[in-house]
Design a protein around this motif. Structure first.
Motif, PDB file in Angstrom:
ATOM      1  N   LYS A 204      43.114  11.048 -35.977  1.00  0.00           N
ATOM      2  CA  LYS A 204      42.503  11.969 -36.726  1.00  0.00           C
ATOM      3  C   LYS A 204      40.973  12.258 -36.086  1.00  0.00           C
ATOM      4  N   LEU A 205      40.451  11.268 -35.151  1.00  0.00           N
ATOM      5  CA  LEU A 205      39.743  11.233 -34.586  1.00  0.00           C
ATOM      6  C   LEU A 205      39.047  12.879 -33.678  1.00  0.00           C
ATOM      7  N   ILE A 206      40.588  13.218 -32.739  1.00  0.00           N
ATOM      8  CA  ILE A 206      40.852  13.999 -32.213  1.00  0.00           C
ATOM      9  C   ILE A 206      41.283  15.395 -32.894  1.00  0.00           C
ATOM     10  N   GLN A 207      41.811  15.164 -34.067  1.00  0.00           N
ATOM     11  CA  GLN A 207      41.621  16.058 -34.993  1.00  0.00           C
ATOM     12  C   GLN A 207      40.445  16.809 -35.085  1.00  0.00           C
ATOM     13  N   THR A 208      39.513  15.635 -35.610  1.00  0.00           N
ATOM     14  CA  THR A 208      38.355  15.975 -35.980  1.00  0.00           C
ATOM     15  C   THR A 208      37.668  16.880 -34.745  1.00  0.00           C
ATOM     16  N   TYR A 209      37.476  16.769 -34.033  1.00  0.00           N
ATOM     17  CA  TYR A 209      36.872  16.730 -33.145  1.00  0.00           C
ATOM     18  C   TYR A 209      37.423  18.464 -32.138  1.00  0.00           C
ATOM     19  N   CYS A 210      38.593  18.494 -32.859  1.00  0.00           N
ATOM     20  CA  CYS A 210      39.419  19.693 -32.495  1.00  0.00           C
ATOM     21  C   CYS A 210      38.915  21.092 -33.023  1.00  0.00           C
ATOM     22  N   ASN A 211      38.410  20.426 -34.864  1.00  0.00           N
ATOM     23  CA  ASN A 211      38.464  21.197 -36.151  1.00  0.00           C
ATOM     24  C   ASN A 211      37.105  22.061 -35.504  1.00  0.00           C
ATOM     25  N   ARG A 212      35.632  20.956 -34.462  1.00  0.00           N
ATOM     26  CA  ARG A 212      34.622  21.495 -35.258  1.00  0.00           C
ATOM     27  C   ARG A 212      34.111  21.938 -33.244  1.00  0.00           C
ATOM     28  N   PHE A 213      35.370  21.813 -32.569  1.00  0.00           N
ATOM     29  CA  PHE A 213      34.855  21.795 -31.104  1.00  0.00           C
ATOM     30  C   PHE A 213      34.739  23.402 -31.161  1.00  0.00           C
ATOM     31  N   ASP A 220      25.598  19.249 -28.435  1.00  0.00           N
ATOM     32  CA  ASP A 220      26.675  18.399 -29.126  1.00  0.00           C
ATOM     33  C   ASP A 220      27.954  18.129 -28.812  1.00  0.00           C
ATOM     34  N   ARG A 221      28.545  19.158 -28.207  1.00  0.00           N
ATOM     35  CA  ARG A 221      29.684  19.417 -27.367  1.00  0.00           C
ATOM     36  C   ARG A 221      29.978  18.385 -26.425  1.00  0.00           C
ATOM     37  N   ASP A 222      29.386  18.478 -25.633  1.00  0.00           N
ATOM     38  CA  ASP A 222      29.491  17.309 -24.607  1.00  0.00           C
ATOM     39  C   ASP A 222      29.375  16.304 -25.328  1.00  0.00           C
ATOM     40  N   GLU A 223      28.056  15.856 -25.879  1.00  0.00           N
ATOM     41  CA  GLU A 223      27.613  14.105 -26.253  1.00  0.00           C
ATOM     42  C   GLU A 223      29.243  13.497 -26.624  1.00  0.00           C
ATOM     43  N   LEU A 224      29.701  14.315 -27.968  1.00  0.00           N
ATOM     44  CA  LEU A 224      30.868  14.206 -28.747  1.00  0.00           C
ATOM     45  C   LEU A 224      31.798  13.924 -27.510  1.00  0.00           C
ATOM     46  N   THR A 225      31.901  14.792 -26.889  1.00  0.00           N
ATOM     47  CA  THR A 225      33.456  14.671 -25.729  1.00  0.00           C
ATOM     48  C   THR A 225      33.452  13.204 -24.594  1.00  0.00           C
ATOM     49  N   GLN A 240      38.599  10.274 -16.396  1.00  0.00           N
ATOM     50  CA  GLN A 240      37.399  10.451 -17.052  1.00  0.00           C
ATOM     51  C   GLN A 240      36.663  10.877 -16.137  1.00  0.00           C
ATOM     52  N   GLU A 241      37.092  11.529 -15.153  1.00  0.00           N
ATOM     53  CA  GLU A 241      35.832  13.188 -15.029  1.00  0.00           C
ATOM     54  C   GLU A 241      35.254  14.061 -15.625  1.00  0.00           C
ATOM     55  N   ASP A 242      34.148  13.769 -15.215  1.00  0.00           N
ATOM     56  CA  ASP A 242      32.844  14.412 -16.289  1.00  0.00           C
ATOM     57  C   ASP A 242      33.718  16.041 -16.760  1.00  0.00           C
ATOM     58  N   GLU A 243      33.681  16.957 -15.595  1.00  0.00           N
ATOM     59  CA  GLU A 243      34.132  18.259 -14.998  1.00  0.00           C
ATOM     60  C   GLU A 243      35.270  19.161 -16.469  1.00  0.00           C
ATOM     61  N   GLU A 244      36.168  17.568 -16.165  1.00  0.00           N
ATOM     62  CA  GLU A 244      37.629  17.961 -16.942  1.00  0.00           C
ATOM     63  C   GLU A 244      37.382  17.160 -18.210  1.00  0.00           C
ATOM     64  N   LEU A 245      37.033  17.049 -18.929  1.00  0.00           N
ATOM     65  CA  LEU A 245      37.003  16.094 -19.984  1.00  0.00           C
ATOM     66  C   LEU A 245      37.480  16.904 -21.326  1.00  0.00           C
TER      67      LEU A 245
END
Length: 264
Positions: A204-213, A220-225, A240-245
């Motif tokens: 549900k966490l990643i589903q919500t993330y993608c729905n709001r992406f 805000d997206r970078d911080e949430l990512t 967890q490389e930052d450029e590919e998150l």
């Protein structure tokens, strides 16, 4: 019976609806699995005869010592039992037969089947097969309100139809974004043990993330990512490389979508 539906409320207070798999689809799936196992069992016997005697003559069995015949029978039993146990646990509740018929085994609480439940469910196939030809299991599935056999009752499992999708040409906004980026499930290799660590709340966490992406401002997206990656990636064994998150999270979404998004 094929239209029977149940509603399940998960421990995370998420309400899910499923169409229960009836006798017809389960029997068809079982026949497919048995045909696969039959071919596999014949191949094992033939290979054994070739290795031992240099020829695949089935009549040689008549001359085998009783202990060799016992070993072969026990070995075939464990292979046949292990087939259902391994596929149901490691393949999201789907044997090849179940996958072909679009059904799967899940827990009564809506979660994926656990190791213990899969073990118990398939161990009790022995009882469901009594007196012969899976008679007791068929009777139970036919008359039980949720089409459960004895193994399902004891293991707390249920067989349901996969979520039906009719959106082949109607991609969601996030799916179009994933397609535009050229991402696919094959871009990340996640082992089955790691996938089993994912719970409904994680999905549900990643589903919500993608729905709001696509609606979130870049900062805000970078911080949430970063926050979501810090929660999910250790469970999945992903660096967890930052450029590919972002791309990695979107791929994880694709992988988990097949496992978790099966509401009707």
């Amino acid at each position: 019976m094929n239209e029977d539906r149940i509603s399940i409320k998960t421990p995370e207070y998420v309400s899910l609806q499923f169409q229960v798999a009836g006798l017809g689809s389960r029997t068809a799936a079982y026949i497919i699995d048995q045909l696969i196992l039959m071919a596999f069992n014949i191949a094992i016997v033939v290979i054994f005869l070739i290795i031992t005697y240099g020829q695949p003559d089935i009549l040689i069995f008549l001359d085998l010592h009783s202990y060799l015949i016992a070993i072969i029978i026990i070995g075939i039993f464990f292979i046949n039992w292990g087939y259902f146990f391994a596929f149901e646990y490691f393949s999201g509740g789907r044997t090849p037969g179940k996958r072909a018929m679009g059904i799967r085994v899940i827990q009564e609480n809506g979660h994926s089947i656990t190791l213990l439940s899969s073990f118990i469910r398939n161990l009790l196939r022995i009882i469901d097969s009594l007196p012969t030809g899976y008679f007791l299991g068929i009777i139970m599935i036919f008359f039980h309100s949720k089409h459960k056999r004895i193994g399902d009752l004891v293991a707390g499992s249920i067989v349901v139809h996969e979520r039906k999708t009719n959106r082949k040409n109607k991609l969601s906004a996030i799916e179009k974004e994933i397609q535009t980026r050229g991402l696919s499930k094959n871009d990340l290799i996640i082992d089955e043990w790691s996938l089993k660590s994912i719970k409904m709340k994680d999905w549900k966490l990643i589903q919500t993330y993608c729905n709001r992406f696509l609606q979130l401002p870049k900062n805000d997206r970078d911080e949430l990512t970063k926050q979501i990656a810090a929660i999910l990636f250790p469970k999945l064994g992903i660096e967890q490389e930052d450029e590919e998150l972002e791309n990695k999270l979107l791929i994880v979404y694709l992988i988990l979508k097949d496992e978790w998004e099966f509401e009707l």
